[in-house]
Design a protein around this motif. Sequence first.
Motif, mmCIF file in Angstrom:
data_model
loop_
_atom_site.group_PDB
_atom_site.id
_atom_site.type_symbol
_atom_site.label_atom_id
_atom_site.label_comp_id
_atom_site.label_asym_id
_atom_site.label_seq_id
_atom_site.Cartn_x
_atom_site.Cartn_y
_atom_site.Cartn_z
ATOM 1 N N SER A 93 47.249 -76.674 109.218
ATOM 2 C CA SER A 93 46.236 -77.437 109.933
ATOM 3 C C SER A 93 46.001 -78.767 109.264
ATOM 4 O O SER A 93 46.486 -79.046 108.184
ATOM 5 N N ASP A 94 45.213 -79.607 109.963
ATOM 6 C CA ASP A 94 44.922 -80.937 109.452
ATOM 7 C C ASP A 94 43.719 -80.950 108.529
ATOM 8 O O ASP A 94 43.325 -81.998 108.050
ATOM 9 N N ARG A 113 51.371 -85.000 107.901
ATOM 10 C CA ARG A 113 50.650 -84.056 107.046
ATOM 11 C C ARG A 113 51.439 -83.724 105.770
ATOM 12 O O ARG A 113 51.360 -82.614 105.248
ATOM 13 N N GLN A 123 49.197 -82.730 102.820
ATOM 14 C CA GLN A 123 48.673 -81.368 102.959
ATOM 15 C C GLN A 123 49.725 -80.333 102.580
ATOM 16 O O GLN A 123 49.433 -79.325 101.929
ATOM 17 N N THR A 166 43.616 -89.487 105.868
ATOM 18 C CA THR A 166 43.941 -88.383 106.766
ATOM 19 C C THR A 166 44.482 -88.899 108.091
ATOM 20 O O THR A 166 45.450 -88.352 108.643
ATOM 21 N N ASN A 224 48.043 -90.068 107.592
ATOM 22 C CA ASN A 224 48.943 -88.927 107.439
ATOM 23 C C ASN A 224 49.317 -88.330 108.792
ATOM 24 O O ASN A 224 50.436 -87.862 108.993
ATOM 25 N N ALA A 225 48.372 -88.325 109.730
ATOM 26 C CA ALA A 225 48.600 -87.687 111.016
ATOM 27 C C ALA A 225 49.134 -88.653 112.080
ATOM 28 O O ALA A 225 49.955 -88.263 112.916
#
Length: 546
Positions: free
Chosen positions: A30-31, A160, A163, A489, A492-493
């Motif tokens: 998941s994010d 991601r 992550q 974030t 990254n996405a």
Amino acid sequence: MSRRTLLRSMAAGGAAVSVPGLLTACSSGSDDGDVSNAGKKLAPWPAHRPATGPKPDLAPTEEGVQAGYTSYPSDLVKSVSRTPGDGSTVRVMTVSFGTPPKPASANRFWAAVEKALGVKIEYTIISQADYQKKMATVMAGDAGALPDIINMFTGFTLPREAQFVQRRAQDLTPYLSGDAIADYPNLANIPTHAWRDMGRIGGRVYGIPLERPLPGSTLWINQDMFADAGMKEGWTAEDFTAVARRGTRGKTYMLGAAAQSLFGNGYHSAAHNAPQSWAVTENGTFLPAAADERYKASIAFRAQLRENGSYHPDATSISQIDLTTLYYNGTVGSMQDGFGAYLPKYRESQGKMSPAAALPYSVGGEPGGIVAARRSFGYTVLKKAKKERVELLLRILDYLAAPFGSEEWELVHYGVEGVHFTRAKDGSPEYTKLGEVENNTNLPLKYLAEGPQVLFVPGMPDAVRALHTWQRKVVPHAVRNAAFGLQSTTHNAQGATLQTLLDDTATGIIAGRLPLSEWDATVKKWRSRGGDRMAEEYAKDYAANT
């Protein structure tokens, strides 16, 4: 030129690699993983302990000018005291810009490295064209199936990515942070700037950076062609335009550009002193390059150069490989490539042309800048393992990170003397026929770990002097992306998708398909879709790191 040689040139250049299609999905998790450094206790950067070795002929500077060697060191040092491995098998995976190597059973270079490291190496080599797709599979797969050592190549955007590293990779903070790195002297020789540009994740150190020189995207010119057309030191934007027009005739074009390079965006935007992606104000506010008038002016400048006919007509479609061919055969007088491409540029052009890194032109009386590269070409992470296994893997990487002028560096970069290389009159290694197919390009150990890079061109001391002089002139004017080493974030996405929006519009304007007025509307759309969120997130992470 052979395809192998051209791919090797691309790999050395670094930033010039064209990016394949964006991964639209990645099921690695998941994010909601908190990869930000804001609000975290920050692990100290590894303590820098410079290695002792041959004294350079041309001194480095604190600002970022590299050490230069006009001849190969005659007395090599030994940088590793014992064989690092224990006879076990180590599985590794890296990107590659070369042709696939011969299998281990028939590869004497592979065998020599295994013997020196004291391990058996199972190597998964991914071509740059397949890197994103393969990494998506690896990131989505079972944690137990991960290779022991993985190269995370920053030339591509992996959704991601941070992550994934935080969740699946070994936290190296206890092993490398602060003085702990002293157990690995060659890793301790990696300068702090490389660790900073790699960045922390959630306040922790997860990787080992592949250090690179400060100059980034560079305009490589055919020096004779530009001199004949009136190039002079201290030139202005108007001078550059005149030289480009004067030297373009018939089927010879002074300016070459590859698809997705935005007609040499790095060189021209930096010469206009535009921010490189992001700038930061004294109060910590992040400002996007796209919204800066200097960046817009650089787009208009390239559009005028294209309208004048100075660019090769295939500038929106030609590959970097094919452009390199046109550069070497004199069809184009210049091309943008990473500064690290200097070695193949000089080596492959001998007897054909005189390559040189172009000085930036001035705009409106202001000296032009150059692109400051990310000082980490990529970074290496380890699969989670017991302490003894992690220490073994770090010893292996410590060997591979041996400094220039060491026995270990020579083995990893040239192989075995008398088998893969012989000595030139000045002592420099020269590949044998076997060395042309068994080497560190086709078996890319250099993308697992590498010591700080230096300026050295075998048998060409004048080239080293010219490059060192060029660096001394331009390094003080380097324009750095303020977001290097920071976490966002949103970036990254969505970063790659949003960047494509900007790049497609810029290319359309320069190519004459869109009016310049389209730029402001695109920037407004970019900001509303995530650009402003990125600015806020970078500002928070920046504040946490300062």
